[in-house]
Motif scaffolding. Structure first.
Motif, PDB file in Angstrom:
ATOM      1  N   GLY A 112       0.806  -1.222   0.000  1.00  0.00           N
ATOM      2  CA  GLY A 112       0.000   0.000   0.000  1.00  0.00           C
ATOM      3  C   GLY A 112       0.835   1.266   0.000  1.00  0.00           C
ATOM      4  O   GLY A 112       0.482   2.253  -0.655  1.00  0.00           O
ATOM      5  N   GLU A 113       1.949   1.244   0.720  1.00  0.00           N
ATOM      6  CA  GLU A 113       2.789   2.450   0.772  1.00  0.00           C
ATOM      7  C   GLU A 113       3.452   2.700  -0.577  1.00  0.00           C
ATOM      8  O   GLU A 113       3.598   3.841  -1.010  1.00  0.00           O
ATOM      9  CB  GLU A 113       3.839   2.306   1.875  1.00  0.00           C
ATOM     10  N   ALA A 114       3.862   1.614  -1.241  1.00  0.00           N
ATOM     11  CA  ALA A 114       4.462   1.754  -2.578  1.00  0.00           C
ATOM     12  C   ALA A 114       3.415   2.265  -3.562  1.00  0.00           C
ATOM     13  O   ALA A 114       3.693   3.132  -4.403  1.00  0.00           O
ATOM     14  CB  ALA A 114       5.009   0.412  -3.048  1.00  0.00           C
ATOM     15  N   TYR A 116       0.768   4.093  -2.901  1.00  0.00           N
ATOM     16  CA  TYR A 116       0.477   5.508  -2.618  1.00  0.00           C
ATOM     17  C   TYR A 116       1.566   6.400  -3.228  1.00  0.00           C
ATOM     18  O   TYR A 116       1.297   7.446  -3.812  1.00  0.00           O
ATOM     19  CB  TYR A 116       0.381   5.740  -1.107  1.00  0.00           C
TER      20      TYR A 116
ATOM     21  N   ARG B  76       3.270  10.685   6.379  1.00  0.00           N
ATOM     22  CA  ARG B  76       4.278  10.817   5.302  1.00  0.00           C
ATOM     23  C   ARG B  76       5.240  11.928   5.691  1.00  0.00           C
ATOM     24  O   ARG B  76       4.833  13.092   5.826  1.00  0.00           O
ATOM     25  CB  ARG B  76       3.601  11.163   3.982  1.00  0.00           C
ATOM     26  N   VAL B  96       7.733   6.833   5.742  1.00  0.00           N
ATOM     27  CA  VAL B  96       6.473   6.763   6.483  1.00  0.00           C
ATOM     28  C   VAL B  96       6.828   6.677   7.965  1.00  0.00           C
ATOM     29  O   VAL B  96       7.683   5.873   8.354  1.00  0.00           O
ATOM     30  CB  VAL B  96       5.634   5.552   6.043  1.00  0.00           C
TER      31      VAL B  96
END
Lengths: 365, 394
Positions: A112-114, A116, B76, B96
């Motif tokens: 999910g972070e990638a 985003y 972020r 993050v």
């Protein structure tokens, strides 16, 4: 067995990375990429990761897509290392491959972070595209994409049906509260405490002694008895014998105001007990907002402990994974108040709920 | 010219919170008296930055470097570099937050000012994520101190800025949970030393000083103590039990240490091998919450909106003057004999520092909240407002 499984996963990662790359991907780069994905805490891991990052920053055969794909299944710290390397790759690749980035964005099995990160890159400077894509992402498994989607739609959504759809998708407490307020403005009442699934009915006992803020870790008899599931009707408290009393909060944020119930007692501990009749068996989360020191046990097991006083409070402030039994689950919270005299240090309260891993309420039967 | 050698000349870099020598004074630079407003007077450039920051800006060569925190719960966290010439972005790095990102609405996860040794840049966040990048923005190392020490955090937000001394990055992580100060190897992020600190929230930043025999010290304080440690191994050189401000930071100038304690307390650092002796204390010289500055034998402190001027040898208050309206978080800078102070609402008071009084020359508005402290390099002032980066120059 675990070692075999681990080796197979590593081999499959290396094989996948080699086959998925646009360019040849040498084994040493693939190995470094795999190692940095697994980086954990501590000095040894940090210095090892630093050396690996130097290798990967220099690797000519490493692409942006490979770096982003490696974030899937990586440790939280590993993902940040990969995110850092990906940022450099993004700058270095004069024409980042849009098709490959889009493939990562729309593949909900990727990290999910990638995803985003790719979303931000792909929509940079293109508000129209950003809005268009965000309008489709409100139920995305990535909490960040879901949050961004709802954030974009909140100000422009007026109709009740659309707001209800957004509310069903929303997970972040601020957005949920905003949506319930907006629905109220268009005549749709939503019971906020029920939507969040706050636990409202409690048995309270106290106050117990906490003068000098010294009994956070003391196992009072009530604590031992509760864990052994042999509670008594009354115990010796701070100011004499104390017994259980029933309390139901009617607050929309599920707030149990102990200062009110216990007449602003300071230097004290109160225990709150309840039962959660779970419709499911398995993984869940307990989510607490509390401005006082606290511990939580579920079915006799300590699942949360934070000795922090008067340092803000909000819905879902503390989140811990738990295992629920189907049916009755016993919950005990120890809430500790210190003796600070400042006006801002008088609150003594908590709010708690059970949810799935996305923050969606699991309601007691 | 300063008798006490407190001024920096023609700064080429501004490497950390309050500048490269911790005393934010530039003697021979020239800044505009009037700027901003509806006409954007003397605004060389302004660059919007997504998210939010309440930290200050640093300048490394031709790069202006700042941090920001964006997205859900400001998780972020970014380190951003802009060209000092035209404000165009040069690079960005993003992570993050792995620690607690929560903070008071006034603050931000991006609260500490980054630091640099002139080669690499070290960015620290309220969530206790710490990253080092080179001047091309390439990640050299990263630490999640909240993963190493899970109870480190403060949900009203932390803001202590790191300092770089003798190849060590020193952070002060003081909170009710895992409370400590640590020195990390600037080469690879390894923790060289870690000392326990009082379990109470503290937003002040460490500073650096030289002992009388030329050894480097990192000086830090809390609500209950003041101490100096060796940057290389964290050995405590001396420690004094004294209740200090948990907001503003100490300042060492020419063997004198000015500590925001009981108003202001000055210590003598000139004795070798001895605990510093107290020179004076002055309860009217209250630096709250921003940090003091020393210029030409005088120390200036801002107590909320009142500027107080005292003699550095006696602490005696010489004059005081109301110079700002509303809350002040940003620390003042002195440039060419004028003090510049931003209040939270983005209004900058410019005060000519006189013998007997301060003369307010102008009040300039940027129209955006400012909580971080400005940097002054090459006749330009760089300011990080909550949502933008500004270059102010004639």
């Amino acid at each position: 067995m675990n070692r075999i499984l681990y080796t197979l996963l590593t081999l499959s990662f290396l094989s996948f990375m080699s086959s998925s790359s646009r360019t040849a991907f040498c084994q040493s780069t693939a190995k470094a990429l795999d190692e940095i994905r697994k980086i954990g805490t501590g000095d040894q891991e940090a210095t090892r990761a630093s050396a690996l990052a130097q290798q990967l920053n220099r690797a000519q055969d490493l692409t942006l897509s490979q770096t982003l794909l490696a974030m899937k299944g990586a440790t939280p710290i590993g993902r940040n290392w990969l995110s850092g390397i990906a940022s450099s790759r993004y700058r270095a690749e004069k024409n980042p491959p849009k098709d490959e980035l889009e493939k990562i964005l729309w593949d909900t099995t990727q990290d999910g972070e990638a995803r985003y990160k790719t979303f931000v890159w792909l929509t940079k400077g293109n508000n129209k595209l950003r809005s268009e894509w965000l309008s489709t992402l409100m139920e995305d498994p990535s909490p960040e994409l879901r949050y961004a989607s709802i954030e974009a739609q909140l100000p422009i959504t007026k109709e009740a049906a659309s707001l209800q759809k957004l509310l069903a998708a929303a997970r972040h407490p601020d957005q949920v509260v905003d949506l319930i307020k907006k629905l109220d403005e268009v005549g749709v009442k939503v019971e906020q405490s029920k939507h969040f699934g706050f636990l409202k009915n409690w048995s309270l006992i106290g106050p117990f002694d906490h003068v000098g803020t010294k009994n956070f870790d003391k196992e009072f008899a009530i604590e031992k008895d509760w864990i052994a599931n042999k509670i008594q009707k009354s115990y010796e408290g701070k100011n004499g014998n104390v017994s259980w009393s029933e309390y139901t909060t009617e607050e929309k944020d599920g707030n149990v105001d102990l200062a009110k119930v216990f007449s602003n007692e300071k230097g004290c501990i109160v225990y709150a007990s309840t039962e959660f009749d779970s419709p499911i068996e398995g993984a869940a989360e307990i989510r607490l907002g509390c401005i006082n020191g606290h511990k939580i046990w579920i079915n006799g097991e300590l699942v949360m402990s934070n000795e922090v006083y008067h340092s803000s409070s909000q819905i879902d402030q503390y989140i811990e994974p738990i295992q629920l039994k189907k049916g009755k689950n016993r919950i005990l919270i120890k809430i500790c108040q210190n003796e600070q005299k400042e006006v801002w240090a008088q609150r003594y309260q908590f709010m708690v709920r059970i949810s799935d891993s996305t923050g969606k309420a699991i309601l007691s039967n | 010219m300063s008798v006490n050698g407190t001024s920096a000349h023609a700064e080429k870099n501004w490497l950390q919170f309050r500048g490269s020598n911790f005393n934010p004074v530039v003697s021979d630079a020239k800044l505009p008296i009037e700027f901003g407003g509806d006409e954007n007077k003397n605004i060389a450039w302004r660059t919007e930055i997504p998210g939010r920051s309440v930290g200050g800006v640093i300048v490394v060569g031709d790069q202006v470097i700042t941090t920001t925190s964006t997205g859900m719960d400001q998780r972020r966290i970014q380190l951003l570099s802009y060209s000092s010439k035209d404000g165009k972005q040069l690079w960005e790095q993003e992570f993050v937050a792995r620690g607690r990102p929560f903070c008071h609405p006034t603050s931000a996860n991006a609260a500490p000012t980054p630091a640099s040794d002139g080669e690499n840049i070290y960015a620290f966040f309220s969530s206790n994520d710490l990253a080092c990048v080179n001047k091309r923005g390439e990640l050299l190392w990263y630490r999640s101190l909240a993963s190493d020490f899970p109870k480190a955090g403060n949900d009203t937000g932390m803001s202590s800025s790191p300092v770089i001394v003798d190849g060590v990055c020193v952070v002060q992580v003081e909170c009710q949970g895992d409370s400590f100060a640590a020195g990390l190897d600037t080469r690879n992020g390894a923790i060289l030393w870690k000392i326990d600190r009082p379990s109470k929230a503290n937003w002040s930043s460490p500073t650096s000083a030289k002992s009388a025999d030329g050894k480097s010290w990192v000086i830090m304080h809390s609500g209950s103590d003041l101490l100096a440690v060796s940057p290389k191994d964290g050995t405590v050189q001396w420690k004094i039990d004294i209740g200090c401000s948990t907001y503003s930071s100490s300042l060492a100038v020419n063997n004198r240490l000015f500590v925001p304690a009981g108003g202001m307390t000055a210590f003598d650092l000139s004795s070798v091998g001895k605990e510093p002796s107290k020179l004076w204390d002055e309860n009217k010289l209250n630096s709250n919450p921003c940090s003091p500055v020393v210029f030409e034998d005088r120390i200036y402190a801002v107590n909320k909106s009142i500027l107080i001027c005292s003699d550095i040898y006696t602490g005696k208050v010489i004059w005081q003057s109301r110079i700002a309206e509303g809350s002040v978080w940003s620390s003042p800078v002195v440039v060419g004999g004028n003090l510049y102070l931003f209040s939270q609402d983005g209004k900058c008071s410019v005060v000519k520092l006189g013998e007997k009084e301060g003369e307010r020359l102008a009040t300039n508005s940027l129209g955006d909240d400012v909580l971080g402290s400005p940097a002054v390099v090459n006749n330009a002032m760089y300011v990080r407002s909550v949502s933008a980066l500004w270059k102010i120059a004639e």
